[in-house]
Design an enzyme around this catalytic site. Sequence first.
Site, PDB file in Angstrom:
ATOM      1  N   ARG A   1     -50.862  45.642 -52.149  1.00 25.40           N
ATOM      2  CA  ARG A   1     -51.067  46.966 -52.114  1.00 25.40           C
ATOM      3  C   ARG A   1     -49.980  47.620 -53.124  1.00 25.40           C
ATOM      4  O   ARG A   1     -50.246  48.588 -53.628  1.00 25.40           O
ATOM      5  CB  ARG A   1     -51.049  47.729 -50.831  1.00 25.40           C
ATOM      6  CG  ARG A   1     -51.074  48.897 -50.576  1.00 25.40           C
ATOM      7  CD  ARG A   1     -50.778  49.694 -49.502  1.00 25.40           C
ATOM      8  NE  ARG A   1     -50.620  48.861 -48.074  1.00 25.40           N
ATOM      9  CZ  ARG A   1     -49.649  49.223 -47.409  1.00 25.40           C
ATOM     10  NH1 ARG A   1     -49.080  50.335 -47.173  1.00 25.40           N
ATOM     11  NH2 ARG A   1     -49.267  48.236 -46.181  1.00 25.40           N
TER      12      ARG A   1
ATOM     13  N   GLY B   1      -8.488  38.546 -85.167  1.00 22.32           N
ATOM     14  CA  GLY B   1      -8.095  38.906 -83.847  1.00 22.32           C
ATOM     15  C   GLY B   1      -6.685  39.171 -83.651  1.00 22.32           C
ATOM     16  O   GLY B   1      -6.196  40.361 -84.488  1.00 22.32           O
TER      17      GLY B   1
ATOM     18  N   TYR C   1      -8.726  44.028 -92.708  1.00 19.17           N
ATOM     19  CA  TYR C   1      -8.740  43.046 -91.472  1.00 19.17           C
ATOM     20  C   TYR C   1      -9.873  42.125 -91.798  1.00 19.17           C
ATOM     21  O   TYR C   1     -10.882  42.119 -92.378  1.00 19.17           O
ATOM     22  CB  TYR C   1      -9.322  44.018 -90.280  1.00 19.17           C
ATOM     23  CG  TYR C   1      -9.523  42.725 -88.995  1.00 19.17           C
ATOM     24  CD1 TYR C   1      -8.479  42.392 -88.643  1.00 19.17           C
ATOM     25  CD2 TYR C   1     -11.003  42.610 -88.855  1.00 19.17           C
ATOM     26  CE1 TYR C   1      -8.795  41.246 -87.467  1.00 19.17           C
ATOM     27  CE2 TYR C   1     -11.157  41.605 -87.786  1.00 19.17           C
ATOM     28  CZ  TYR C   1     -10.150  41.109 -87.084  1.00 19.17           C
ATOM     29  OH  TYR C   1     -10.623  40.158 -86.241  1.00 19.17           O
TER      30      TYR C   1
ATOM     31  N   HIS D   1     -14.194  27.968 -85.032  1.00 16.70           N
ATOM     32  CA  HIS D   1     -15.041  28.571 -84.069  1.00 16.70           C
ATOM     33  C   HIS D   1     -16.164  27.343 -84.022  1.00 16.70           C
ATOM     34  O   HIS D   1     -17.134  27.300 -83.231  1.00 16.70           O
ATOM     35  CB  HIS D   1     -15.708  29.741 -84.595  1.00 16.70           C
ATOM     36  CG  HIS D   1     -15.049  30.957 -84.155  1.00 16.70           C
ATOM     37  ND1 HIS D   1     -15.128  31.276 -82.678  1.00 16.70           N
ATOM     38  CD2 HIS D   1     -14.259  31.557 -84.813  1.00 16.70           C
ATOM     39  CE1 HIS D   1     -14.063  32.354 -82.789  1.00 16.70           C
ATOM     40  NE2 HIS D   1     -13.499  32.596 -83.803  1.00 16.70           N
TER      41      HIS D   1
END
Length: 513
Positions: free
Chosen positions: A284, A65, A58, A88
Amino acid sequence: MSTRTIPVGGKRLTIEDIIALTQPECRARLSDDPAMRARIDAGIRFLDALLEEDGVIYGVTTGYGDSCTVTVPAHLVYELPVHLTRFHGCGLGEHFDQPTSRAILATRLCSLAQGYSGVSWELLERLTLMLNESILPVIPQEGSVGASGDLTPLSYVAGALIGERDVWFKGSQINSSEAFQQLGLSPLKLRPKEGLAIMNGTAVMTALACQAWHRAEYLTRLSARITSLASIALDGNSNHFDELLFAVKPHRGQQQIARWIQHDINHVEHPRNSDRLQDRYSIRCAPHVTGVLRDALPWFRETIENELNSANDNPIIDGIGEHVLHGGHFYGGHIAMAMDSMKTAVANLADLHDRQMALLMDTKMNNGLPANLSAASPERRAINHGFKAVQIGCSAWTAEALKLTMPASVFSRSTECHNQDKVSMGTIAARDCLRVLELTEQVIVATLLAAYQGVQLRRQQADELRKPAAAVESMLSDIAKEFELLTEDRPLELELRSWLRKIRQQPWALYED
């Protein structure tokens, strides 16, 4: 300044190692660990053998994808990673700053040096050189869904390696090929798996998480100190931080915060009972608020450092066992959960100190301090307003921080033709967390200066006050050197910005663990 060198590969890196590598005086080197080197060598040999045998891998011999069913002809295999970096290249938004770019490089180098990504020594050495020579990719912040990793932002790292993206180098933003040329180098030619190995991982979100953890840890310390100052300024009841009280609720982080405050206000030697049996919650219960973050820090650290020291791309290449393992290690779910959780705990610090700020301002609640903590003389008090507007600012910064606590990880979107149909949003969560930290630091700086002024005003009113610890007195003296009491109104923006820069450099040690 002495130079620190951090070996990468062969042993686990820590958050502190990544933070150190964000500074240019810190250098990286590839480890000499024999096991790491054997894994990297075996991974290269195994991939080469598979390519010769026409093996199907792959992202190496297939598309990416949803295009994984598309076979890439052998003569195009070396062009495929270049196309991955190019398509990209669509990031938007502000660019990460240079320390963050360094953190991203160091984080990706750490993952690839695990030896399960099928990358070459040339790639690892070039990433190391970019760190050490400060050739820093210019990376847009927006565009990652956090699975298949930080593809778009990391494409700017891969693109810089091959000479097709801009970098910061020697004070200028230039093309990376020009930067390499100045060092007598050529851009790198990526091997078939290497574009995917660089991009298909969690380096951006993990680098941001390291920075977030470093800042959040310090804020727990500063939060404790500011609570101490606020308690002194309000002439509070020191018994709220008694060791016996906290022994019966054994959250270690909460106990540690209470112990720090107890020591600061010198409760053991000089216990002080207020006329009020119980101070308001923001004093507190401060250990209970800050303690949540303090108790979560070890889990955050383990999660972030596990991701940092993981092989988190796909496919995983086991060269020694000769396996190609297709999976989803690029998924950033752990970082997303850590960042979504951290930003909520940090925002609670903003809310805590915003409430402390409100107490200090209000004459109905501040036990005799002047309105708005103005140090003006009586005859000029009518026209001076002290910290009034700063308190309004704190409310604005706090509201924005609280708004950002909506978890990013639940906003998964299906992408890439439903191949990436469940994504982590880890990078968005990390960016949100850093923004919440930024806003909380703004609240904390404002409250620090207000609490300092409150302590000084209280001391003007009465000589018989509790004597705080020496470290507190030292810190008050440090602040006094740079911050003049707000007697007459003045614009405080530049001073607030200066103190923000200062606390982000973590100037005070603030307690021994």
